[in-house]
Write a protein that holds these residues in place. Structure first.
Motif: not given
Length: 331
Positions: A148-150, A158-160, A186-190
């Motif tokens: 939901w937050n994403l 203004g993104k997907s 979504a992409r993730i940076r760990l």
């Protein structure tokens, strides 16, 4: 609290801590690196004209020999009848002790300062957090799902969702969070450590980070809130106690119920200042670079009252800075 010079004085304190612990970068001793940064920061406070009280520090008095919660710092305390400003201090002399010890990117020295009583006196426990930059201010809600937050953050920017990059601490406790974020697309940076710099990264377009998700330290949540206040970012936090002892301590401190969602204004209120100096390289700040007879540092200084953000590149000549010789190994 509108002294602009005070913000620059804070930068000198983080510079001292960074210069001190950078000497131990990559040596594998996280405790020594942290202790060196703490001592340097504590001594540097002796040159600042404030009456400061540490509300976020290295722990309780019996756990930390210096910069403990409740410790008084600043030269204003030693002058009778002093009119030096009374302020709350939140410090992390070396955020990313493991990063510094292993010579990895992302370690910084950090200070936040607020008017007396304006920081949440956060217990030393975990805090679940969402942090975003100015474009997504006001759209996040920890009571809702990560997906939901994403969706809300993507719409605000203004993104997907598949164009968003999240930053998350690489911990076993985040397995379900990571799975949900991946499922959402979504992409993730760990990252291994450093959720203060990660929270601030959401406000810098060049980092490519859109949101911080996950559970880290509660004290770091307060420091992050101070930084985000200065740039109109946003953060929400919810305490996550690890045991009954932490619950009892929090209750004694007057902390609300465990399910309370803290807004950015509850974590850091009023006029705040923030300063950080890079110890090792990161997308946020350059690290300390030792040169012949000195070192170079990069710092950021921010004030919520004006919204000013200053990036300071400094060259330090050790032979001309006797007051800081203890921070550079010249004693």
């Amino acid at each position: 609290m509108d002294d602009r010079n005070l913000a620059l004085e804070l930068c000198r304190v983080t510079e001292a801590a960074a210069l001190a612990c950078a000497r131990l970068m990559g040596r594998g001793d996280r405790d020594a690196a942290d202790a060196t940064a703490v001592e340097a920061m504590r001594r540097a406070f002796d040159h600042i004209d404030i009456r400061g009280t540490v509300v976020i520090g290295e722990g309780e008095r019996d756990e930390a020999p210096m910069l403990f919660i409740g410790e008084q710092v600043g030269k204003g305390w030693v002058r009778e009848g002093s009119k030096s400003p009374r302020v709350d201090i939140a410090v992390d002399p070396l955020e990313g002790t493991n990063l510094c010890a292993m010579g990895q990117p992302g370690a910084i020295a950090v200070i936040a300062l607020a008017e007396d009583g304006k920081f949440l006196n956060a217990p030393d426990t975990y805090m679940e957090k969402i942090a975003v930059g100015p474009e997504a201010h006001g759209v996040i809600d920890l009571r809702e799902s990560w997906t939901w937050n994403l969706e809300r953050i993507a719409a605000a920017k203004g993104k997907s969702i598949d164009q968003l990059t999240t930053i998350i601490l690489d911990r076993p406790r985040h397995e379900e969070l990571i799975a949900e974020v991946r499922e959402a697309g979504a992409r993730i940076r760990l990252i291994g450590d450093g959720d203060v710099s990660a929270a601030i990264a959401t406000c810098k377009e060049e980092t490519g980070i859109d949101v911080l998700f996950g559970t880290g330290g509660a004290p770091e949540g307060v420091i992050s809130a101070a930084a985000l206040q200065c740039v109109n970012g946003d953060i929400q936090g919810r305490l996550r106690f690890r045991n009954d002892e932490e619950r009892a301590r929090a209750e004694k401190m007057g902390v609300p119920a465990e399910d309370h969602i803290y807004s950015i204004d509850e974590l850091a209120q009023g006029n705040v200042m923030f300063a950080a100096t890079g110890v090792t390289e990161s997308a946020f700040l350059d690290g300390v670079r030792f040169i012949a007879g000195g070192a170079r540092t990069q710092s950021v200084v921010m004030r919520s009252q004006s919204g000013t953000v200053r990036v300071i590149d400094a060259t330090h000549r050790f032979e001309t800075k006797p007051a800081y010789s203890w921070a550079t190994g010249l004693d």
